[in-house]
Write a protein that holds these residues in place. Structure first.
Motif, PDB file in Angstrom:
ATOM      1  N   UNK A   1      47.481  34.976  45.565  1.00 25.52           N
ATOM      2  CA  UNK A   1      46.098  35.507  45.106  1.00 25.52           C
ATOM      3  C   UNK A   1      45.707  37.036  45.312  1.00 25.52           C
ATOM      4  N   UNK A   2      45.791  37.946  43.944  1.00 27.27           N
ATOM      5  CA  UNK A   2      45.353  39.147  44.364  1.00 27.27           C
ATOM      6  C   UNK A   2      44.526  39.213  43.590  1.00 27.27           C
ATOM      7  N   UNK A   3      43.200  39.903  43.144  1.00 29.73           N
ATOM      8  CA  UNK A   3      42.481  40.115  42.382  1.00 29.73           C
ATOM      9  C   UNK A   3      41.822  41.838  43.052  1.00 29.73           C
ATOM     10  N   UNK A   4      42.328  42.710  41.141  1.00 28.76           N
ATOM     11  CA  UNK A   4      41.649  43.878  41.524  1.00 28.76           C
ATOM     12  C   UNK A   4      40.907  44.486  40.779  1.00 28.76           C
ATOM     13  N   UNK A   5      39.730  45.388  41.168  1.00 30.76           N
ATOM     14  CA  UNK A   5      39.423  45.927  40.677  1.00 30.76           C
ATOM     15  C   UNK A   5      39.637  47.563  40.435  1.00 30.76           C
ATOM     16  N   UNK A   6      39.764  47.710  39.257  1.00 30.64           N
ATOM     17  CA  UNK A   6      39.967  49.211  38.961  1.00 30.64           C
ATOM     18  C   UNK A   6      39.359  49.926  38.146  1.00 30.64           C
TER      19      UNK A   6
ATOM     20  N   UNK B   1      51.115  34.322  42.590  1.00 30.81           N
ATOM     21  CA  UNK B   1      51.425  33.437  41.860  1.00 30.81           C
ATOM     22  C   UNK B   1      49.878  33.089  40.687  1.00 30.81           C
ATOM     23  N   UNK B   2      48.464  34.331  41.290  1.00 33.98           N
ATOM     24  CA  UNK B   2      47.514  34.774  40.638  1.00 33.98           C
ATOM     25  C   UNK B   2      46.931  35.616  40.558  1.00 33.98           C
TER      26      UNK B   2
ATOM     27  N   UNK C   1      54.188  34.746  38.990  1.00 33.88           N
ATOM     28  CA  UNK C   1      53.197  34.640  38.585  1.00 33.88           C
ATOM     29  C   UNK C   1      52.734  33.416  37.691  1.00 33.88           C
ATOM     30  N   UNK C   2      51.711  32.458  37.838  1.00 33.30           N
ATOM     31  CA  UNK C   2      51.252  30.964  36.994  1.00 33.30           C
ATOM     32  C   UNK C   2      50.331  31.158  36.845  1.00 33.30           C
TER      33      UNK C   2
END
Length: 478
Positions: free
Chosen positions: A257-262, A287-288, A325-326
């Motif tokens: 899982x990766x969360x990126x704020x651009x 996957x996320x 990616x799911x």
């Protein structure tokens, strides 16, 4: 009033259910009730512990946590080392003992009668290190440390005392300048699964110096977690070039899982090849993915379209092969629809869950976004919001996503026909028109098993469940 004996003998699981419906302060005060409530109350008091401002409440907690029976209850620790600044500047932090009541901190301070003794850094640091290092069941650690330039690296021994094998989640809001000493100790985090980095700048160094910190300190700190890291989140307080960080990250084999704020403004995250190549290297593990856009720099209004969409397009161009990616979650509050469609075009083939929230979506916007999912025939869960609920919108989703099993809609308003103007005084008529239209519709091929509707403001109770159950037969087969 005393509770009946039968109630006092209930299993602890029942009391836990009761405690979940009470305010934490009330739960924490119910320890005298019985032995079961004592355990529940003590856990409620200490499982989330915070240190920020030095005063008698914090000193009392420090004293209590020297008891192993209390220390073992702490699961989440929050530290904002402002208390170090307070002690360093001696802004009235005095430990007082009165003639009739002595106040002592775990033996660290030996105070005479009626004395007022300043707490020194030499006393504070070992005291805090002993307490923090004595939390055997700590699983989550949240650090907030930016600014506070005058205390330099004094908080580091206190903070790294919590770096232990039991830690599973680490959240760090920190000035990039301070990561050099702090993140040098991530080898101690032998089982860390989640890392959330919120990077700020104190604007003390040049751009080249910051790039060197990213490459020589932040990237190695993350790479040392390669055996266990499953979730990574990166946020920036302002636009900056972090491409060197992405370029320096090795393949993290368990990263799902990766969360990126651009950042909305240029240079966003720097050279788009940085993020693009990172996604390419991790495309077999991810996957996320959660994507956001932020505008925290305070530089004024920035256009939502154009530059960021171009940057996202350039970044995605570096992902050469198919992904696995799911789940994709895009907050559209500042994220351009065009950029979201580009992401869907790349990831849709393998998606089973899609969340698009954060702004008012028109029918045409939903049509455009779902059009980008046309290759994703396996999509099972969709969350949209906010939308105008219309019969045509339901038609569109049923046609585009026949395999969909769960649909969550956040509704702003209801109309009887797409494009029809909504008049507040005729809202009841619009709802009735919508229900009448839906009574005539049937979706026998739709696989929808669950439909969840919520609304931002809605004054009426409407029998949606029965209406949708009639027109979507699969809802009745669950």
């Amino acid at each position: 009033m005393l509770l009946p004996t039968i109630a006092l003998s209930l299993p602890s699981e029942i009391w836990l259910q009761v405690a979940q419906h009470l305010p934490p302060t009330e739960v924490g005060n119910m320890y005298p009730l019985n032995s079961q409530w004592f355990e529940i109350a003590m856990n409620a008091r200490y499982q989330h512990t915070s240190f920020a401002f030095l005063g008698r409440p914090m000193l009392r907690i420090l004293t209590r946590l020297r008891d192993p029976a209390v220390a073992q209850r702490v699961r989440t620790l929050h530290i904002h080392p402002y208390f170090v600044k307070e002690v360093e500047e001696q802004t009235g932090i005095l430990i007082t003992t009165h003639c009739r009541r002595k106040f002592k901190i775990g033996g660290f301070l030996r105070l005479g009668r009626c004395a007022r003794t300043p707490l020194s850094i030499q006393e504070l640091v070992p005291m805090m290190v002993e307490v923090v290092s004595g939390l055997p069941n700590l699983t989550a650690f949240n650090i907030a440390w930016n600014g506070l330039e005058t205390i330099h690296d004094l908080p580091v021994p206190i903070l790294v005392a919590a770096f232990r094998p039991s830690l599973l989640r680490l959240t760090v809001e920190i000035s990039l300048e301070k990561t050099v000493k702090l993140l040098a100790h991530t080898a101690r985090l032998e089982n860390l699964e989640e890392l959330d980095l919120f990077i700020r700048l104190d604007h003390l160094y040049s751009d080249e110096a910051y790039k060197q910190i990213l490459v020589s300190h932040v990237a190695p700190a993350i790479n040392r977690l390669h055996k266990t890291l499953q979730k990574l989140s990166l946020r920036l307080c302002e636009p900056m070039d972090v491409a060197p960080l992405f370029d320096s990250l090795q393949v993290l084999p368990f990263l799902e899982s990766v969360a990126i704020s651009i950042p909305l403004a240029r240079p966003h995250l720097g050279d788009p090849s940085g993020l693009g190549n990172f996604f390419e290297r991790q495309r077999n593990t991810l996957r996320n993915v959660a994507l956001r856009s932020s505008d925290l720099s305070g530089d004024g209004l920035v256009s939502h379209d154009g530059p960021l969409s171009e940057w996202v397009n350039d970044a995605l161009s570096f992902v050469a092969g198919p992904t696995h990616l799911r789940s994709l979650d895009i907050s559209l509050t500042l994220f351009p629809l065009e950029a979201a469609a580009l992401c869907l075009g790349l990831f849709a083939r393998s998606l089973t869950s899609l969340t698009l929230t954060g702004r008012q979506l028109t029918y045409d916007s939903v049509d455009e976004l779902l059009g980008a999912v046309r290759r994703g025939r396996e999509l099972q869960k969709l969350r949209l919001g906010t939308v105008t609920l219309s019969p045509e919108l339901i038609d569109l989703i049923a046609e585009k996503l026949p395999a969909l099993e769960r649909l969550d809609l956040t509704i702003h308003e209801v109309v009887g026909s797409e494009g029809e103007l909504l008049y507040l005084e005729h809202k009841g008529d619009q709802i009735q028109s919508f229900l009448s239209e839906m009574e005539q519709r049937r979706y026998p091929e739709w696989s929808l098993h669950k439909l969840a509707l919520s609304w931002t403001s809605f004054p009426f109770q409407v029998p949606y469940a029965s209406i949708f159950a009639e027109c979507i037969p699969s809802l009745l087969r669950v």
